[in-house]
Design a protein around this motif. Structure first.
Motif, PDB file in Angstrom:
ATOM      1  N   PRO A  96       0.927  -1.527   0.278  1.00  0.00           N
ATOM      2  CA  PRO A  96       0.059   0.012  -0.019  1.00  0.00           C
ATOM      3  C   PRO A  96       0.803   1.339  -0.110  1.00  0.00           C
ATOM      4  N   MET A  97       2.075   1.281   0.327  1.00  0.00           N
ATOM      5  CA  MET A  97       2.854   2.456   0.191  1.00  0.00           C
ATOM      6  C   MET A  97       4.023   2.329  -0.454  1.00  0.00           C
ATOM      7  N   TYR A  98       4.095   1.420  -1.387  1.00  0.00           N
ATOM      8  CA  TYR A  98       5.189   1.203  -2.328  1.00  0.00           C
ATOM      9  C   TYR A  98       5.192   2.192  -3.509  1.00  0.00           C
ATOM     10  N   ASP A  99       3.961   2.469  -4.058  1.00  0.00           N
ATOM     11  CA  ASP A  99       3.982   3.493  -5.204  1.00  0.00           C
ATOM     12  C   ASP A  99       3.782   5.031  -4.499  1.00  0.00           C
ATOM     13  N   GLN A 100       4.381   5.824  -4.961  1.00  0.00           N
ATOM     14  CA  GLN A 100       4.206   7.121  -4.359  1.00  0.00           C
ATOM     15  C   GLN A 100       2.920   7.867  -4.562  1.00  0.00           C
ATOM     16  N   ARG A 101       2.280   7.527  -5.728  1.00  0.00           N
ATOM     17  CA  ARG A 101       1.144   8.087  -6.144  1.00  0.00           C
ATOM     18  C   ARG A 101      -0.199   7.354  -5.176  1.00  0.00           C
ATOM     19  N   VAL A 102       0.056   6.219  -4.808  1.00  0.00           N
ATOM     20  CA  VAL A 102      -1.171   5.350  -4.022  1.00  0.00           C
ATOM     21  C   VAL A 102      -0.468   6.036  -2.552  1.00  0.00           C
ATOM     22  N   ARG A 103       0.574   5.852  -2.273  1.00  0.00           N
ATOM     23  CA  ARG A 103       0.934   6.680  -0.783  1.00  0.00           C
ATOM     24  C   ARG A 103       0.313   8.040  -0.599  1.00  0.00           C
ATOM     25  N   ASP A 104       0.362   8.784  -1.360  1.00  0.00           N
ATOM     26  CA  ASP A 104       0.157  10.136  -1.222  1.00  0.00           C
ATOM     27  C   ASP A 104      -1.581  10.168  -1.224  1.00  0.00           C
ATOM     28  N   LEU A 105      -2.375   9.213  -1.431  1.00  0.00           N
ATOM     29  CA  LEU A 105      -3.832   9.197  -1.205  1.00  0.00           C
ATOM     30  C   LEU A 105      -4.165   8.800   0.009  1.00  0.00           C
ATOM     31  N   LEU A 106      -3.267   8.135   0.865  1.00  0.00           N
ATOM     32  CA  LEU A 106      -3.467   7.643   2.236  1.00  0.00           C
ATOM     33  C   LEU A 106      -3.553   8.676   3.274  1.00  0.00           C
ATOM     34  N   ASP A 107      -4.660   8.590   3.978  1.00  0.00           N
ATOM     35  CA  ASP A 107      -4.892   9.529   5.050  1.00  0.00           C
ATOM     36  C   ASP A 107      -4.132   9.100   6.355  1.00  0.00           C
ATOM     37  N   PHE A 108      -3.888   7.765   6.292  1.00  0.00           N
ATOM     38  CA  PHE A 108      -3.226   7.131   7.451  1.00  0.00           C
ATOM     39  C   PHE A 108      -2.846   5.821   6.968  1.00  0.00           C
TER      40      PHE A 108
END
Ligand SMILES: Nc1ncnc2c1ncn2[C@@H]1O[C@H](COP(=O)(O)OP(=O)(O)OP(=O)(O)O)[C@@H](O)[C@H]1O
Ligand SMILES: O=C(CO)[C@H](O)[C@H](O)COP(=O)(O)O
Length: 405
Positions: free
Chosen positions: A183-195
């Motif tokens: 869930p935190m590997y790809d920066q684009r996906v990581r940036d979508l995470l609120d926590f």
């Protein structure tokens, strides 16, 4: 008439509305939300749409990363329980779906974004942990769409057959949890995470848990479990483990220090590492915020058999970030006495006195309920509820717009 498909049907939650450039208007057919040009003579594709959803229903996205067999499902069950209601696979859908839906939360498993199925991975000589076996573009597009209030047709990776099954519809929930390897590997996906949370299980403990599950429940041999852990290790070290540097909270599980040279792996030392300065998240503390404290609660109010229980708390640094660390080594004899420990913890985001103890007692049969894994998973669940409520409250003040070109 020019038709431009915008989003999959049934997609927008009831509070969403769409507005488009002046010469287009919105239409629906059975399967799609579409834009029609209003001027039939000069029909042309609508090039953009603005989707506005009521601020208080925008999806909050949580990421949970861990290797396989490290307690993600158990954590998810504790988290969804905090919000009440049971989490179930989509009704009437694929019986092998990995998705769990409750009133408030939808948990999707990122294994569903494997781009190579079991045979494909074998043929290409890659593991499921290798980014080349996963479709991060699709993961990003779909998590973003859901966050923007739009439903998606998500693929399903079938763990029974090892094949990619036809997709399932995922509607935007209040809280979307994306759990899995990356869930935190790809920066684009990581940036979508609120926590974001990382479950960091040390090799010794991971091995003990794998043996417990895969030998007892899945009939695997000791040798095959060892071989599978060894085969995954290089990719685990390269692609999964580094994600912990991005996590807002890490639950680290280590062998106990209370028993010299322990090799049984039954008693655990568990650390809750909480990043400072994360919006809507204030770290839990023991006795006095910011101090360094060591506490042995065993005695009149807490029954402890050998080797006892030890808590520690204090500030630290983790991958260059300032963090607070709460640690528990040992295990509880009597869960009802946990209230004594709970009453010495602050910032735990409970709604009433004893809520942590109540949650732990409710799920006493879950793995880890007698130690720091269960305690800290429960506390993180309560912190996520609090974060969600704060985000909703803050968004209610500033309506958001989601756009799609
Ligand atoms: N806190 C814990 N204490 C002891 N054992 C645990 C704990 N959490 C998990 N386990 C063990 O690990 C096994 C896997 O747990 P769980 O199914 O929650 O992990 P997972 O990460 O969802 O696994 P997978 O991704 O392979 O489905 C459990 O069956 C249990 O044996
Ligand atoms: O690391 C994993 C995450 O759960 C699995 O091994 C991966 O998804 C492949 O699954 P399977 O072994 O069922 O083909």
């Amino acid at each position: 008439m020019a038709v431009c498909t915008v989003y999959t049907a049934h997609s927008l939650n009831s509070t969403c509305s769409i507005s488009t450039p002046t010469k287009t208007h919105l239409g629906f057919n059975q399967k799609h939300v579409v834009l029609y040009s209003t001027n039939k003579k000069t029909a042309r594709r609508a090039s953009s749409a603005v989707i506005t959803c009521s601020a208080d229903t925008q999806t909050v996205v949580i990421g949970l990363a861990a290797d396989s067999g490290c307690g993600k499902s158990t954590f998810m069950r504790r988290l969804t329980s905090v919000f009440g209601g049971a989490a179930e696979p989509p009704r009437g859908g694929n019986p092998d779906s990995n998705t769990l839906i409750s009133d408030t939360t939808t948990v999707i498993c990122l294994d569903d974004y494997h781009s190579l199925d079991r045979t494909g991975r074998k043929e290409n000589g890659v593991t499921a942990l290798d980014p080349r076996a996963n479709d991060f573009d699709l993961m990003y597009e779909q998590v973003k769409a859901i966050k923007d209030g739009v439903a998606v047709e998500k693929p399903i990776y079938n763990h029974v057959t090892g094949l990619l099954d036809p997709p399932e519809l995922i509607k935007p929930p209040k809280i979307l949890v994306i759990e899995g390897l990356h869930p935190m590997y790809d920066q684009r996906v990581r940036d979508l995470l609120d926590f974001s949370i990382y479950l960091d299980i040390s090799n010794e403990v991971k091995f003990a848990w794998k043996i417990q599950r895969d030998m007892a429940e899945r009939g695997h041999s000791l040798e095959s479990i060892k071989a599978s852990i060894e085969a995954r290790k290089p990719d685990f070290d390269a692609y999964i483990d580094p994600q912990k540097q991005y996590a807002d909270a890490v639950i680290e599980v280590l062998p106990t220090q209370l028993i010299p040279d322990d090799n049984e792996g039954k008693v655990l030392r568990v650390k809750l590492i909480m990043k400072e300065g994360v919006k809507f998240f204030s770290p839990v503390y023991l006795f006095d915020e910011g101090s360094s404290i060591s506490w042995i609660p065993c005695g009149r109010k807490l029954t402890c058999s050998y080797p006892g229980i030890k808590f520690s708390y204090g500030p630290d640094a983790y991958y260059g970030h300032e963090v607070s660390v709460l640690e528990m080594d040992g295990q509880f004899d009597r869960l009802d006495e946990l209230i004594y420990v709970e009453s010495h913890l602050s910032n735990i985001s409970t709604k009433f006195y004893g809520e942590v103890t109540q949650q732990m007692l409710k799920h006493a049969d879950f793995p880890g309920s007698n130690n720091g894994t269960g305690l800290f998973q429960t506390i993180v669940g309560l912190k996520i509820r609090d974060l969600f409520e704060q985000i909703v409250a803050s968004r209610a003040k500033t309506p958001l717009e989601a756009t799609k070109a």
